[in-house]
Each structure stands twice: as structure tokens, then as C-alpha cells.
Enzyme design. Structure first.
Site, mmCIF file in Angstrom:
data_model
loop_
_atom_site.group_PDB
_atom_site.id
_atom_site.type_symbol
_atom_site.label_atom_id
_atom_site.label_comp_id
_atom_site.label_asym_id
_atom_site.label_seq_id
_atom_site.Cartn_x
_atom_site.Cartn_y
_atom_site.Cartn_z
ATOM 1 N N THR B 22 1.125 -1.400 -0.473
ATOM 2 C CA THR B 22 0.203 0.241 0.136
ATOM 3 C C THR B 22 1.082 1.274 0.004
ATOM 4 O O THR B 22 1.720 1.140 0.595
ATOM 5 C CB THR B 22 -0.973 0.142 0.978
ATOM 6 O OG1 THR B 22 -1.640 0.939 0.566
ATOM 7 C CG2 THR B 22 -0.021 0.139 1.979
ATOM 8 N N CYS B 28 -2.699 8.281 7.106
ATOM 9 C CA CYS B 28 -3.509 6.829 6.997
ATOM 10 C C CYS B 28 -2.770 5.634 8.167
ATOM 11 O O CYS B 28 -1.514 5.475 7.659
ATOM 12 C CB CYS B 28 -4.159 6.497 5.624
ATOM 13 S SG CYS B 28 -5.220 7.435 5.203
ATOM 14 N N HIS B 45 -5.686 -0.503 4.579
ATOM 15 C CA HIS B 45 -5.373 0.709 4.629
ATOM 16 C C HIS B 45 -6.378 1.622 5.369
ATOM 17 O O HIS B 45 -7.260 1.836 4.467
ATOM 18 C CB HIS B 45 -5.002 1.354 2.847
ATOM 19 C CG HIS B 45 -4.705 2.622 2.674
ATOM 20 N ND1 HIS B 45 -3.356 2.942 2.205
ATOM 21 C CD2 HIS B 45 -4.597 3.767 3.226
ATOM 22 C CE1 HIS B 45 -3.016 4.453 2.423
ATOM 23 N NE2 HIS B 45 -4.225 4.822 2.504
#
Lengths: 208, 158
Positions: B22, B28, B45
Site C-alpha cells: 500500500t 492513514c 489501509h
């Protein structure tokens, strides 16, 4: 009627936002032109409503490094305005202000960074001033924040801020053309949904 | 080796071998969940700490529902909660803004992920969180090894 999500915008409302983008970006381009002493034109600004991952692909991939200047709006409009400055733009500014260029982002030191922050800040403030007088609304701006990092993470800032309201992000903005060459400087305005309704009502396009 | 890319508010699993990636985690957080015995790995994620959405259309956007839903899907593929471990990366503060709650999302994400892992009884093996750098997270399902790539920082294996 007030909208609850970005995809409910009518074509009249989208056109109005495009016009705002055009006026705002135009004013910002004039300010930039005065700063760097070069003629700056704008491309037709766009209003885009995108899913998160789509937005990151659109700006050029998640891991690409970029310089970002961010200003937060409050008052009658809440939102975030970003100036994403890719290396070509960075060098255009540095060449015409400090008379130098950098090879990569590691070449940016205190002086170069503060020039970029100032340029970003002036463009953003000019854009917002145009918007504010056009719609007759009060908008307060924070002091600009600056970072050099992956653009995916920079784009995620407005997304996370309004992520609880929507699965989409709306951006209004466009690129510049300087010296006959397209310079990717993306000025992005991301208002929250409530503010978007205020804005459309003030401009008289939301039938209420 | 197969490579799977996980977007924002997304989750993917791989079994036996494969690389889960990711990109550009800012505030995040990327959460790797792993059952070493059957070599089943998942990478989530997440973007926000708590799911308060009505309808809950995207559980993977939030730490709480993302972790819960992923464990459920892993268990359906034969993983055991007792063997499961976690590694996390992300939760940075990308911009230093004076006034306003803008910068706190990363920190709130970190706290929520830790809390929810604890609540589900998952051991947190390793973390690379906070700070102000964006991170790309790679997770090798064959070995359970994670790797964090950042701008201007050496690669971190964990």
C-alpha cells in the site's frame, strides 16, 4: 435543494464551480506572474469529483514526491486549499526569484522553502479573495503549512478531513502555462459539503 | 511473486506467497494481519479511527470496522485469532497547522488501531508510526516480513 453528496451536483452547479475555478485560478496566475516577472496563462480549470484512489492516480501516482502548501479555510466556508508544486514548477519559481535551480527536492533549503511557501500562500490567498468577493462571504485562512513528501499522502489530508462525510473528494483547479510550456501547478480547493451548499446558495444557483 | 496493491479504504489477502503493497500512507495506517502457521496475510489501509457512518458501506475506511471485518474474513479462510499477529505503519502528521484539529487524525488513528487490536486479542509485533513522513508499506506473505519505504529515510525492515 441542499445536496448531501458531491455527485448530486447539477450541471448548472458544476458550471458555476468551474467558473469559480476559472476566476480563482486566473487571479492566482496574475499574482504568480507578478512574482516571477513572466507571463503566465491558465488552462481551462476543471471541477472533478473523484474517489480517493482515482484522485491519487489523477494527480500522478501516490509515491511521486511533491512540495505541498496547505491552507485551511474557516468562517462561512470550511475547507482545505492545496498547492501541489512539482519540480518543474519549483524550478520555474526559483529561477525567476532566486536565480537558481535545484536538481531534486533534497536541494531545497530554508531560503528555497520559504520562497515556495510564500508563492503558494499568495496564490491561494488570491484565489480565496476572488471567491470571497464574488460570493460575498467571509473566509478566514490559517498560516500556510509546508511539506515535501509523497503526493498520495498530501492528497489524503483533505480526504481524511472530510472522509467521514463522503467517499469522494471534490477538487477545483487547473494548471498553468508559462513561456508556452505547461507547468503542472495544481491549485486544489476542497470545500466540505456544508460549505459547498453555502457557496452555491450565495451565488444564487441552488434553487431553494 | 504476485504483487497486490491495496488502495485507500481497501483490504486484500494473500496465502502462501505474495507481496501486499500500500502506497503513501500519510495520516492513514496500514495494518498487516498475519497467521504464520497457514501463511495467510492481509493488509488493510484505513483512513479514519471510528466508523460512525450510517449504512456502513466501506468498512475498510475505518480502524474499528476494518480490523473486525478483516479478522472475520481471515477466520473464514482458516486463520486462528490466537496465532494472529499485527504490524502497523503510518499515522503521520503531514502538515503542521496552528489551530484546528487537522493534524490530529494520524494520532487518533494510531490510538484507535492499537485499541482495536487489543480488543480483538491480536498481538502487535511491531510498529512504525507517527512523525511527519509518508510511508509505503510492503508485506511479504511468505515470510511475514514488513518493509517501510519513506522519502529521505533508509528503508526499514520489520
Amino acid at each position: 435543494m441542499a445536496i448531501k453528496n458531491y455527485d448530486e451536483l447539477s450541471s448548472l452547479e458544476l458550471d458555476t464551480l468551474k467558473e469559480i475555478g476559472s476566476i480563482g485560478t486566473g487571479n492566482a496566475a496574475t499574482a504568480l506572474s507578478q512574482l516571477i516577472g513572466q507571463q503566465v496563462r491558465i488552462q481551462m480549470p476543471e471541477v472533478r469529483i473523484m474517489g480517493y484512489n482515482e484522485a491519487i492516480e489523477w494527480i500522478g501516482g501516490p509515491e511521486e514526491i511533491t512540495a505541498g502548501v496547505l491552507v485551511k479555510m474557516s468562517g462561512q466556508i470550511n475547507g482545505i486549499m492545496l498547492s501541489c508544486q512539482q519540480l518543474e514548477f519549483v524550478n520555474l519559481v526559483l529561477r525567476n526569484t532566486l536565480g537558481k535551480e535545484v536538481e531534486d527536492y533534497f536541494g531545497l533549503h530554508e531560503m528555497e522553502c520559504s520562497v515556495l511557501i510564500e508563492v503558494g500562500n499568495i496564490m491561494i490567498s488570491t484565489f480565496i479573495n476572488a471567491l470571497s468577493s464574488l460570493a460575498d462571504i467571509q473566509i478566514e485562512l490559517t498560516v500556510p503549512a509546508f511539506t515535501v513528501d509523497m503526493q498520495g499522502a498530501i492528497m489524503a489530508v483533505p480526504m481524511a478531513q472530510y472522509g467521514g462525510q463522503s467517499d469522494y473528494i471534490m477538487t477545483i483547479g487547473g494548471n498553468f502555462v508559462c513561456d508556452g510550456k505547461e507547468v503542472p501547478c495544481r491549485l486544489l480547493l476542497s470545500p466540505d459539503i456544508r460549505s459547498l451548499n453555502v457557496l452555491l446558495r450565495k451565488l444564487g444557483v441552488s434553487g431553494e | 511473486m504476485s504483487k497486490l496493491t491495496i488502495g485507500i479504504a481497501d483490504m486484500k489477502m494473500a496465502k502462501g506467497e505474495g507481496m501486499l503493497i500500500t502506497y503513501a500512507l500519510g495520516s492513514c495506517i496500514g495494518i498487516c494481519l498475519y497467521d504464520p502457521k497457514i501463511k495467510l496475510g492481509a493488509l488493510i489501509h484505513i483512513m479514519l479511527p471510528i466508523n460512525m457512518e450510517t449504512g456502513r458501506k466501506s468498512p475498510m475506511k475505518y480502524a474499528d470496522t476494518g480490523i473486525r471485518e478483516t479478522i472475520k474474513q481471515m477466520e473464514a479462510k482458516g486463520a486462528s485469532r490466537a496465532r494472529m499477529t499485527a504490524k502497523i505503519a503510518g499515522g503521520a502528521k503531514m502538515f503542521e497547522i496552528s489551530g484546528g484539529s487537522l493534524g490530529n487524525i494520524g494520532q487518533r488513528n494510531i490510538e484507535s488501531v492499537r485499541l482495536n487490536l487489543k480488543k480483538e486479542g491480536i498481538r502487535l509485533l511491531n510498529e512504525d508510526v507517527g512523525g511527519s513522513v509518508a510511508r509505503t508499506l510492503l508485506f511479504d506473505v511468505a515470510t511475514g516480513q514488513g518493509c517501510v519505504r519513506s522519502y529521505g529515510r533508509p528503508e526499514l525492515i520489520f
